[in-house]
Design an enzyme around this catalytic site. Sequence first.
Site, PDB file in Angstrom:
ATOM      1  N   GLU A  41      17.001  41.244  29.825  1.00 23.08           N
ATOM      2  CA  GLU A  41      16.321  42.499  29.512  1.00 23.08           C
ATOM      3  C   GLU A  41      16.270  43.423  30.724  1.00 23.08           C
ATOM      4  O   GLU A  41      16.369  44.643  30.581  1.00 23.08           O
ATOM      5  CB  GLU A  41      14.918  42.221  28.971  1.00 23.08           C
ATOM      6  CG  GLU A  41      14.904  41.561  27.599  1.00 23.08           C
ATOM      7  CD  GLU A  41      15.628  42.385  26.535  1.00 23.08           C
ATOM      8  OE1 GLU A  41      15.607  43.627  26.629  1.00 23.08           O
ATOM      9  OE2 GLU A  41      16.224  41.787  25.626  1.00 23.08           O
ATOM     10  N   TYR A 124       8.727  48.219  27.372  1.00 25.73           N
ATOM     11  CA  TYR A 124       9.752  47.720  26.457  1.00 25.73           C
ATOM     12  C   TYR A 124      10.152  46.291  26.835  1.00 25.73           C
ATOM     13  O   TYR A 124      10.226  45.403  25.983  1.00 25.73           O
ATOM     14  CB  TYR A 124      10.996  48.611  26.437  1.00 25.73           C
ATOM     15  CG  TYR A 124      12.095  47.953  25.651  1.00 25.73           C
ATOM     16  CD1 TYR A 124      12.079  47.997  24.260  1.00 25.73           C
ATOM     17  CD2 TYR A 124      13.092  47.189  26.272  1.00 25.73           C
ATOM     18  CE1 TYR A 124      13.029  47.320  23.507  1.00 25.73           C
ATOM     19  CE2 TYR A 124      14.044  46.509  25.536  1.00 25.73           C
ATOM     20  CZ  TYR A 124      14.011  46.596  24.154  1.00 25.73           C
ATOM     21  OH  TYR A 124      14.936  45.914  23.416  1.00 25.73           O
ATOM     22  N   ASP A 142      13.188  50.744  21.826  1.00 21.46           N
ATOM     23  CA  ASP A 142      14.177  51.444  22.643  1.00 21.46           C
ATOM     24  C   ASP A 142      14.749  52.588  21.808  1.00 21.46           C
ATOM     25  O   ASP A 142      14.249  52.895  20.730  1.00 21.46           O
ATOM     26  CB  ASP A 142      15.264  50.476  23.133  1.00 21.46           C
ATOM     27  CG  ASP A 142      16.272  50.149  22.033  1.00 21.46           C
ATOM     28  OD1 ASP A 142      15.951  50.350  20.827  1.00 21.46           O
ATOM     29  OD2 ASP A 142      17.389  49.716  22.365  1.00 21.46           O
TER      30      ASP A 142
END
Length: 218
Positions: A41, A124, A142
Amino acid sequence: MSPSPGDFPVERLLSWYEDHGRHDLPWRAADRTPFEVLVAEILLQQTTVAAVTGRYPAIVARYPTPAAAAAAPVEDLTAAVAPLGLEKRGEYVQRSAAGILARHGGDVPADRDALLSLHGVGEYTADAVRALCWDEPVCGVDANVERVLTRYFALDGEDVDAAADALVPDGRGGEFLPALLDFGAEVCTARSPDCAGCPLADDCAFAGTVAPGESTTG
Ligand code: SF4
């Protein structure tokens, strides 16, 4: 409008994902660890999936644990991610690993605030890790997720994060987020959404507003 699970064809989305999702992405392997998910990520921030896919296996093979990444000179991490651009993310990985080691006994924390306290981890990334690793009922938002939900519900200024979280089926956060990500990347694309072939088209507010083959920025 406040979308609720009953307003969204969750099962149709998950069925689409089962058949068409990008299940072979290396950070989605069944034996992935929370640290490997976190590294993915961080690397995916502002970078394409295709670019990260090429570098990720070598990076997690070399730095498979927080201990391994924390022990490495930051220059080594920076060099490892340099081909992706945004070399700062090498530092993010190294400093996050050091924080995990120093404050969480070497285990990626599941707590949102604890995740947010790690270097380079924003909202996020924290939500994505919680959903993907522990099936928490959250859905990181996102650009892909925001586009799909904004179109589907004709959102106009509403809180997309709250709307997305409300849609996550119990215990399936780890499926719902990648399903929306892949759907936004493959079907409900930014410029050429395939509304004609879309399994969500029946109740989508945006369906039919774009002629087949026409491109859009909506
Ligand atoms: Fe996206 Fe079109 Fe499907 Fe609506 S019908 S979710 S706009 S692809």
